[in-house]
Structures are given as C-alpha cells and as structure tokens.
Enzyme design. Sequence first.
Site, short mmCIF file in Angstrom:
data_model
loop_
_atom_site.label_atom_id
_atom_site.label_comp_id
_atom_site.label_asym_id
_atom_site.label_seq_id
_atom_site.Cartn_x
_atom_site.Cartn_y
_atom_site.Cartn_z
N ASP A 294 0.86 -1.19 0.00
CA ASP A 294 0.00 0.00 0.00
C ASP A 294 0.90 1.24 0.00
OD1 ASP A 294 -3.16 0.70 1.34
OD2 ASP A 294 -1.61 2.23 1.07
N ASP B 9 -3.82 2.31 -5.23
CA ASP B 9 -2.51 2.31 -4.57
C ASP B 9 -2.30 1.09 -3.68
OD1 ASP B 9 -4.17 2.91 -2.40
OD2 ASP B 9 -2.62 4.13 -1.46
N GLU B 10 -3.01 0.02 -3.98
CA GLU B 10 -3.00 -1.12 -3.06
C GLU B 10 -3.13 -2.42 -3.85
OE1 GLU B 10 -6.01 -2.69 0.42
OE2 GLU B 10 -6.32 -0.73 -0.46
N1 DCP Z 1 -8.99 8.24 -1.17
C1 DCP Z 1 -10.08 9.07 -1.43
N2 DCP Z 1 -11.14 9.08 -0.58
C2 DCP Z 1 -11.16 8.32 0.52
C3 DCP Z 1 -10.07 7.46 0.81
C4 DCP Z 1 -9.00 7.45 -0.07
O1 DCP Z 1 -10.07 9.78 -2.44
N3 DCP Z 1 -12.20 8.35 1.35
C5 DCP Z 1 -7.84 8.26 -2.07
C6 DCP Z 1 -6.81 9.19 -1.54
C7 DCP Z 1 -5.70 8.31 -1.06
C8 DCP Z 1 -5.87 7.06 -1.88
O2 DCP Z 1 -7.26 6.98 -2.22
O3 DCP Z 1 -4.45 8.92 -1.23
C9 DCP Z 1 -5.46 5.82 -1.15
O4 DCP Z 1 -6.23 5.66 0.03
P1 DCP Z 1 -5.61 5.14 1.38
O5 DCP Z 1 -6.73 4.80 2.28
O6 DCP Z 1 -4.59 4.08 1.09
O7 DCP Z 1 -4.91 6.43 2.00
P2 DCP Z 1 -3.51 7.10 1.75
O8 DCP Z 1 -2.74 6.37 0.70
O9 DCP Z 1 -3.74 8.54 1.50
O10 DCP Z 1 -2.81 6.98 3.15
P3 DCP Z 1 -2.15 5.70 3.87
O11 DCP Z 1 -0.72 6.05 4.04
O12 DCP Z 1 -2.86 5.59 5.17
O13 DCP Z 1 -2.35 4.50 2.99
CA CA Z 2 -2.39 4.13 0.77
#
Ligand code: DCP
Ligand code: CA
Length: 406
Positions: A9, A104-105
């Site tokens: 991730d 991203d996962e």
């Molecule tokens: N995303 C979004 N709306 C949400 C959750 C996520 O648009 N409610 C988008 C923004 C994030 C991406 O999807 O950057 C990936 O979600 P993640 O939950 O993996 O969150 P992040 O990558 O931002 O943070 P982490 O480091 O916790 O994985």
């Molecule tokens: Ca992420």
Amino acid sequence: MARRIIHIDLDAFFVSVEQVLNPGLKGKPVVVGGKPDRRGVVASASYEARAFGLRAGMPLITARRLCPQAIFIEGSFTKYRQASQRFMAILADFSPYLEPVSLDEAYLDVTGFESLHGSIHQMALAIKQRIKDELGLPSSIGIASGKVVAKIAADLSKPDGLMEIAIGEERSSLAPLPIAKLPGIGKKTERVLNGLGINTIGQLANMPPSALKSHFGVYGELLHRHANGIDDRKIETPGAAKSISRETTFSEDTRDPSLLKATLGYLSERVGAELRCNNRQAGCITLKLRYADFTTITRRHTLTRATDAHQTITSTGLKLLARALLQEKQLVRLIGIGVSNLTEPGRQLDMLDTSDQRLEQLNKAIDRIRKKYGFTAIQTGRTLPLKDIFPESDDGYTLHTPSLSR
Ligand code: DCP
Ligand code: CA
C-alpha cells in the site's frame, strides 16, 4: 505448503504523488481534497498533517481549523491513475499473481519465490526500492500466510514500513490489536462488538463461532476465521469478473407489466450473452428495482445448478419481479438484472439432462447468428414489444441509459 502473500500500500498516495511533482511540498503538512473554503473532505493527508489529527474523510473546514498552516491542493485524478499504472507494472515484474485492490493497493502471491531473491523479506525490500527509485513514492508492505494478516501487517508498518508475520504467529500477532484494525469491521460492527465486551481481535478470536454467526450471519464465520489469522482466499488476478449486470432507467416511471417483462428479458439476454462470451456460469441471480421515490431494492435467488442460459436468468428474474411488485405498489423507475457466484462451466456434459444440452446448443446458435448479424437479428417473443419502444442499432436496443445497459 504455507503460502506467502504480500500486501503493498502506497503511503499518503495522492499527497505523495503531488510531492514528487512539486518537491517543495515534501516534509510539510499537505492535504489533497480541495480548497478549505469549499465544501468537501480530505482525500489524503501527509503524515505531517496527520500529526495534527487530520484524517481522510474529515471536512476540509475542520482540517483547516486543526492545522491552519496546512497546504491544501485540489488534486488531479489523471496524475494518480498514471502513477497507479506504473506502480502495478512494477509489481507485475515480481509475480504474475497480482491482485490490484485499489489505485494504490495490491496483493501479490509470492509463494515459492524466495530462492529468486534470497528471502521473501529481501524480495519485499527490492519491491519497495524500485517503487522509490522509479516513482519516488513511499510504500508499506506486509508479508504473511494470507491476505488479511498481510494487510494488517502493512497497515501496522506505515509509513515506509515492512512487517513480516512468521508462519504460526498469525493469531498471536493480531490478538492485542483493537478490532477496528481488522479489515471489514466498520463503525457499526465495532459498536455491536464493543457492546458485547469485545475490544481486541484476540477477544473476537475467542468468541464461539456460533455466537458470531447469530449476530452477523455468514459474515460472522468470516470474522471468526480472520480474527484467528486464518484466510485462505486466493489472489484474484483481474479479468476474472465477480459479477455481471445490466440495468436501465425508464424514460417514464412505469408499472406496465409487458414493458417491465420485456425490458427484464432483454437485459437478461445481454447478461447471458456476456456470461457465455466470458466462458462463465452463474450460481446466483439478482433483480434490482428502483422505485419512483428512489428507494432501491435487490432480490436474489441462488440456483441449484450454475447456468449461462439467459432463459434461466429471465425466468428467475420474472419470478423475483412478480414477488417484488406484490410487495410494493409504487411505479418503477429503474430495472436491472445481475449474476454472481461465477464459475467456469463444468465439463461433465453427460451428467446434464438432455433439455440442458438442447438449451446449450440453442444458445450457441443464437450467439453465432448475433455475432454475424447483430444482437437484434434474433427476437424472442418476450423482447419483441421493445421494438416499438427503443431505437435499434446493430449492437442491440439503444436504451435510455446506454452506458449502464451494455
Ligand atoms: N482516497 C479518497 N477518498 C477516501 C479514501 C482514499 O479519495 N475516502 C484516495 C486518496 C488516497 C488514496 O485513495 O491517497 C489511497 O487511500 P488510502 O486509504 O490508502 O490512504 P492514503 O494512501 O492517502 O494513506 P495511507 O498512508 O494511510 O495508505
Ligand atoms: Ca495508501
């Protein structure tokens, strides 16, 4: 042989992509989601911003109040999609058993790959390094014998982390964690479990499966297995669709039985054709109706034997429709039919009775003719009334919401 599953991730994905494009943003509290004077929520927050309590899903106004010095960025999906494609391409170099979960996962099955890299741990480090070198993005990786434990490990290791759970230590590693760390436990399930005195995954693992089942049904069994660190779900490579559905919105809300039946018949034929084209059979059929007041219902039926015959999809759909219309007297706005529990067709043709074989022959012939002369070259009695309602094209009837109807 024990499996080795990797979950990868990317950290603060949207923000990290922005930081690569504008290095001046690195090390600062950054939020992607929009300007704080707009309505809207935080999509992604840098870890520096999270130190102030900022979280995904939080209203931008609240985010600005908690961290006035944060830099707010609108964001652009095209950039994130491009980064995502390059990310997945790197992963595909390491194993063909790749299941992308979101932008991203992803999961990778790397069972038996240790000899290529010295160890799975080394392999994970190599993956992290390539993502860093080629995309400039930080990632976190979990390694375990199944998906759920690997995902939790990746989550615990964030940011820029790597955590491996040894074989046999799945259960004990999860035990002290709060239940919210278990994927799939939302706010509601968490509240119910807390109400029962269950706060940690360990306590959840010790609950009798029957108790979980009585509270959460089939999902309860899954919870019990996952809380015990047991997860034998396979890596599902893309292309294997989990369900197929077609739906359409009527130009005017209706209760006209012949229109409802004809439309359902047509959508079922499209679903059946798609199933056969993908060489799949379906074990479950779902009818969807949206009524004039926008309430949406689904009604499902599980078949005793999987099918790819639109005749079976139609007849099942019609039964579900008749029952639904008895329960609700409103006009219908949208109708849809879907299939799930998809499997490859069984190879035991001789075990099927002759009527099934005849149906299969018939549908093969229909598919051949339609491929040559277009979908509407063959009209069934049931879909015939649609001829007067929808314009026709080579590819079928042009329904009112074509993007949803294909
Ligand atoms: N995303 C979004 N709306 C949400 C959750 C996520 O648009 N409610 C988008 C923004 C994030 C991406 O999807 O950057 C990936 O979600 P993640 O939950 O993996 O969150 P992040 O990558 O931002 O943070 P982490 O480091 O916790 O994985
Ligand atoms: Ca992420």
